[in-house]
Design a protein around this motif. Structure first.
Motif, PDB file in Angstrom:
ATOM      1  N   GLN A   1      20.544  -9.124  -0.591  1.00  0.00           N
ATOM      2  CA  GLN A   1      19.887  -7.820  -0.589  1.00  0.00           C
ATOM      3  C   GLN A   1      18.902  -7.698   0.570  1.00  0.00           C
ATOM      4  N   VAL A   2      18.139  -8.743   0.826  1.00  0.00           N
ATOM      5  CA  VAL A   2      17.166  -8.692   1.915  1.00  0.00           C
ATOM      6  C   VAL A   2      17.871  -8.642   3.269  1.00  0.00           C
ATOM      7  N   LYS A   3      18.969  -9.377   3.438  1.00  0.00           N
ATOM      8  CA  LYS A   3      19.702  -9.337   4.701  1.00  0.00           C
ATOM      9  C   LYS A   3      20.301  -7.949   4.957  1.00  0.00           C
ATOM     10  N   VAL A   4      20.826  -7.327   3.926  1.00  0.00           N
ATOM     11  CA  VAL A   4      21.361  -5.970   4.087  1.00  0.00           C
ATOM     12  C   VAL A   4      20.230  -4.998   4.434  1.00  0.00           C
ATOM     13  N   LEU A   5      19.098  -5.150   3.760  1.00  0.00           N
ATOM     14  CA  LEU A   5      17.945  -4.287   4.051  1.00  0.00           C
ATOM     15  C   LEU A   5      17.499  -4.446   5.500  1.00  0.00           C
ATOM     16  N   MET A   6      17.355  -5.682   5.959  1.00  0.00           N
ATOM     17  CA  MET A   6      16.921  -5.914   7.329  1.00  0.00           C
ATOM     18  C   MET A   6      17.956  -5.380   8.332  1.00  0.00           C
ATOM     19  N   THR A   7      19.238  -5.527   8.014  1.00  0.00           N
ATOM     20  CA  THR A   7      20.291  -5.016   8.898  1.00  0.00           C
ATOM     21  C   THR A   7      20.166  -3.507   9.077  1.00  0.00           C
ATOM     22  N   GLN A   8      19.927  -2.795   8.000  1.00  0.00           N
ATOM     23  CA  GLN A   8      19.810  -1.345   8.082  1.00  0.00           C
ATOM     24  C   GLN A   8      18.494  -0.909   8.745  1.00  0.00           C
ATOM     25  N   LEU A   9      17.407  -1.575   8.411  1.00  0.00           N
ATOM     26  CA  LEU A   9      16.115  -1.204   9.002  1.00  0.00           C
ATOM     27  C   LEU A   9      16.088  -1.466  10.503  1.00  0.00           C
ATOM     28  N   LEU A  10      16.492  -2.669  10.907  1.00  0.00           N
ATOM     29  CA  LEU A  10      16.301  -3.085  12.291  1.00  0.00           C
ATOM     30  C   LEU A  10      17.276  -2.417  13.249  1.00  0.00           C
ATOM     31  N   GLN A  11      18.388  -1.857  12.736  1.00  0.00           N
ATOM     32  CA  GLN A  11      19.266  -1.074  13.604  1.00  0.00           C
ATOM     33  C   GLN A  11      18.747   0.345  13.806  1.00  0.00           C
ATOM     34  N   ARG A  12      17.772   0.761  12.993  1.00  0.00           N
ATOM     35  CA  ARG A  12      17.254   2.124  13.059  1.00  0.00           C
ATOM     36  C   ARG A  12      15.860   2.221  13.668  1.00  0.00           C
ATOM     37  N   TYR A  13      14.975   1.295  13.260  1.00  0.00           N
ATOM     38  CA  TYR A  13      13.547   1.490  13.517  1.00  0.00           C
ATOM     39  C   TYR A  13      12.857   0.254  14.091  1.00  0.00           C
ATOM     40  N   ARG A  14      11.727   0.501  14.742  1.00  0.00           N
ATOM     41  CA  ARG A  14      10.693  -0.503  14.940  1.00  0.00           C
ATOM     42  C   ARG A  14       9.706  -0.336  13.793  1.00  0.00           C
ATOM     43  N   ILE A  15       9.315  -1.440  13.198  1.00  0.00           N
ATOM     44  CA  ILE A  15       8.384  -1.408  12.066  1.00  0.00           C
ATOM     45  C   ILE A  15       6.990  -1.674  12.613  1.00  0.00           C
ATOM     46  N   GLU A  16       6.047  -0.751  12.395  1.00  0.00           N
ATOM     47  CA  GLU A  16       4.717  -0.881  12.970  1.00  0.00           C
ATOM     48  C   GLU A  16       3.639  -0.681  11.911  1.00  0.00           C
ATOM     49  N   VAL A  17       2.511  -1.349  12.124  1.00  0.00           N
ATOM     50  CA  VAL A  17       1.296  -1.101  11.338  1.00  0.00           C
ATOM     51  C   VAL A  17       0.148  -0.931  12.331  1.00  0.00           C
ATOM     52  N   GLU A  18      -0.928  -0.328  11.867  1.00  0.00           N
ATOM     53  CA  GLU A  18      -2.084  -0.138  12.735  1.00  0.00           C
ATOM     54  C   GLU A  18      -2.675  -1.483  13.138  1.00  0.00           C
ATOM     55  N   GLU A  19      -3.200  -1.543  14.340  1.00  0.00           N
ATOM     56  CA  GLU A  19      -3.806  -2.779  14.831  1.00  0.00           C
ATOM     57  C   GLU A  19      -4.962  -3.198  13.918  1.00  0.00           C
ATOM     58  N   GLY A  20      -4.973  -4.471  13.540  1.00  0.00           N
ATOM     59  CA  GLY A  20      -6.021  -4.984  12.666  1.00  0.00           C
ATOM     60  C   GLY A  20      -5.801  -4.732  11.194  1.00  0.00           C
ATOM     61  N   TYR A  21      -4.685  -4.096  10.859  1.00  0.00           N
ATOM     62  CA  TYR A  21      -4.408  -3.770   9.456  1.00  0.00           C
ATOM     63  C   TYR A  21      -4.141  -5.040   8.648  1.00  0.00           C
ATOM     64  N   ALA A  22      -4.861  -5.199   7.553  1.00  0.00           N
ATOM     65  CA  ALA A  22      -4.703  -6.372   6.684  1.00  0.00           C
ATOM     66  C   ALA A  22      -4.975  -5.942   5.246  1.00  0.00           C
ATOM     67  N   PRO A  23      -3.960  -5.478   4.545  1.00  0.00           N
ATOM     68  CA  PRO A  23      -4.174  -4.971   3.192  1.00  0.00           C
ATOM     69  C   PRO A  23      -4.580  -6.069   2.212  1.00  0.00           C
ATOM     70  N   ALA A  24      -5.377  -5.680   1.226  1.00  0.00           N
ATOM     71  CA  ALA A  24      -5.677  -6.592   0.120  1.00  0.00           C
ATOM     72  C   ALA A  24      -4.453  -6.673  -0.785  1.00  0.00           C
ATOM     73  N   TRP A  25      -4.241  -7.858  -1.363  1.00  0.00           N
ATOM     74  CA  TRP A  25      -3.057  -8.068  -2.205  1.00  0.00           C
ATOM     75  C   TRP A  25      -3.456  -8.335  -3.645  1.00  0.00           C
ATOM     76  N   GLN A  26      -2.713  -7.742  -4.561  1.00  0.00           N
ATOM     77  CA  GLN A  26      -2.777  -8.149  -5.966  1.00  0.00           C
ATOM     78  C   GLN A  26      -1.930  -9.405  -6.084  1.00  0.00           C
ATOM     79  N   GLU A  27      -2.534 -10.500  -6.488  1.00  0.00           N
ATOM     80  CA  GLU A  27      -1.842 -11.791  -6.452  1.00  0.00           C
ATOM     81  C   GLU A  27      -1.021 -12.086  -7.696  1.00  0.00           C
ATOM     82  N   TRP A  28      -1.445 -11.581  -8.846  1.00  0.00           N
ATOM     83  CA  TRP A  28      -0.763 -11.853 -10.108  1.00  0.00           C
ATOM     84  C   TRP A  28      -0.424 -10.550 -10.792  1.00  0.00           C
ATOM     85  N   PRO A  29       0.619 -10.478 -11.619  1.00  0.00           N
ATOM     86  CA  PRO A  29       1.586 -11.542 -11.894  1.00  0.00           C
ATOM     87  C   PRO A  29       2.633 -11.685 -10.794  1.00  0.00           C
TER      88      PRO A  29
END
Length: 465
Positions: A421-449
């Motif tokens: 599933q991840v390989k198919v997702l990456m195949t479709q995304l990377l043939q279409r787009y560049r994936i970008e985030v704002e410089e310095g972006y570092a989201p907080a993560w919910q670690e559990w569950p």
């Protein structure tokens, strides 16, 4: 055999009978935390910082009190091997996960041990044979392509991929498009997963556990009706239809409640863990554009790139293994942010580890996240480097230093589906787009569950042309 609808959830006390007292564990270093609640809230607030402090203070074997009782943490690759390989059948997965999941996902594969687990796993493995997997591949390619095509511009990735994985699970797992049940099923899953680490373990009114138990009741009703319908009318090549016709070693069909329990558990596992790992991988590729370009080059080389009309080509099932660098990047993502950060077990008999004697009945746990970030096994462990997973480096490293899918008899049954599933997702995304985030972006993560960015992960998909 009683149907699921008639089977009441196990009470929390069912899993604490025979647990060790503080005196039984007095020889093991550690701490009990606050009165009544122990270290529960400290662990939930920042589980990785808590583990780091405990290991630095007490070592890689320590005791702590949380979620109503004492448990012993066994930390590191050697501990992972002892617990997951389980050569001497010391550890019970059923009794480890039971207090966390039994009211929500009872009798799933993770809540089975030894012969019972082996028999049901063999019956369910039919759904992951090459024939069904090839069918899922076609569904994934068409479903992902259709949705990803709409993702141009700024968006919150995590809610979008969560909805997509739910839709994909509907087609690949259940063989049907979601109807009016979609929102209810999604809500049920969210409530069930969140309830798994709820401090209040009884389904009292207005608690997370009550919402989780209600979510399970809805899923049981829905899947039971579907199971009975499939057995009467027949099904297709989807995973659910495979389960409906799965048989025990004596040729008998699985009971309806067994089918429902396994389907509910695997839907949860596929839906939430793939959502988490896909979100983490998109974040890593956005933060590391040099790796994004390398993966894009590999995807173009394998698929041939977009066709004459500019449409991205699908990833053929027989070409899955050719995306070697993509797989390495996915493995590095799972190292950095494992979708299941820790795993509980319960000792069925006394054993020795790390110089300590741990008595029978002790709830034990391994910490996957800590091992994945230990300098004992990884150089510069917080840096993203897919080249850690070249064959020579994998061979030189402890076999149990990387265990995002578990190990031993309980190795994740759907791990190849996750890769696909991840390989198919990456195949479709990377043939279409560049994936970008704002410089310095570092989201907080919910670690559990299950790890996820608290802000939904703000990304921009920029068309390649």
């Amino acid at each position: 055999m009683a149907t699921l609808a008639q089977t009441p959830p196990a009470t929390p006390t069912h899993w604490t009978e025979g647990n060790p007292t503080e005196g039984d564990l007095s020889h093991i270093p550690g701490e009990g935390g606050w009165p009544v609640v122990g270290n529960t809230f400290k662990m939930l607030a920042d589980p990785h910082a808590f583990t780091k402090r405990m290991v630095e203070t007490y070592g890689t074997v320590y005791k702590t009190r949380a979620f109503g009782g004492w448990n012993v943490a066994l930390v590191g690759a050697e501990a992972n091997e002892l617990v997951l390989f389980n050569k001497d059948k010391i550890f019970s997965s059923e009794q480890g996960w039971g207090p966390v999941l039994d009211q929500l996902f009872p009798r799933g594969l993770m809540l089975m041990d030894f012969d019972h687990h082996r028999i049901d796993r063999r019956a369910l493995s039919i759904a992951f044979k090459p024939g069904p997997m090839r069918h899922y591949s076609g569904s994934l390619n068409s479903g992902i392509a259709s949705e990803v095509d709409k993702w141009e511009g700024e968006m919150l990735f995590q809610p979008a991929i969560k909805q997509l994985t739910l839709d994909l699970a509907a087609e690949s797992f259940l063989g049907i498009p979601w109807g009016p049940e979609a929102d209810k099923i999604n809500t049920a899953f969210v409530d069930m997963v969140q309830a798994s680490v709820a401090p209040v373990r009884r389904p009292l009114p207005f608690t997370k556990m009550k919402k989780g138990v209600d979510g399970r009741a809805y899923m049981v009703e829905y899947l039971t009706k579907e199971t009975l319908r499939r057995r009467k009318e027949g099904g297709g090549q989807d995973m659910f239809s495979q389960f409906v016709t799965a048989t025990h070693e004596d040729g008998s069909l699985l009971e309806v409640d067994e089918v429902v329990d396994h389907m509910s558990f695997l839907l949860m596992a596929a839906h939430d863990t793939i959502t988490s790992s896909a979100t983490s991988m998109v974040y890593q590729l956005a933060k590391h554009p040099e790796w994004q370009e390398k993966l894009r080059d590999e995807v173009f080389a394998v698929t041939g790139g977009p066709d004459g009309s500019g449409r991205p080509r699908p990833l053929d099932y027989d070409d899955m293994g050719k995306l070697e660098l993509t797989e390495m990047a996915f493995k590095e993502t799972l190292r950095l942010i494992p979708p299941v950060p820790s795993m509980p077990r319960r000792a069925l008999k006394s054993f020795e580890f790390g110089g300590y004697r741990i008595p029978a009945g002790t709830p034990c746990g391994i910490n996957i996240y800590w091992t994945h970030h230990s300098t004992e096994y990884w150089d510069d462990p917080y840096t993203c480097d897919p080249m850690r997973f070249t064959p020579d480096k994998v061979k030189a490293r402890h076999k149990y230093a990387w265990v995002p899918f578990g190990g031993g008899a309980h190795m994740c049954l759907g791990l190849h589906f996750a890769y696909m599933q991840v390989k198919v997702l990456m195949t479709q995304l990377l043939q279409r787009y560049r994936i970008e985030v704002e410089e310095g972006y570092a989201p907080a993560w919910q670690e559990w569950p299950i790890p996820q960015p608290k802000d939904g992960l703000k990304v921009t998909f920029v068309p390649l042309s």
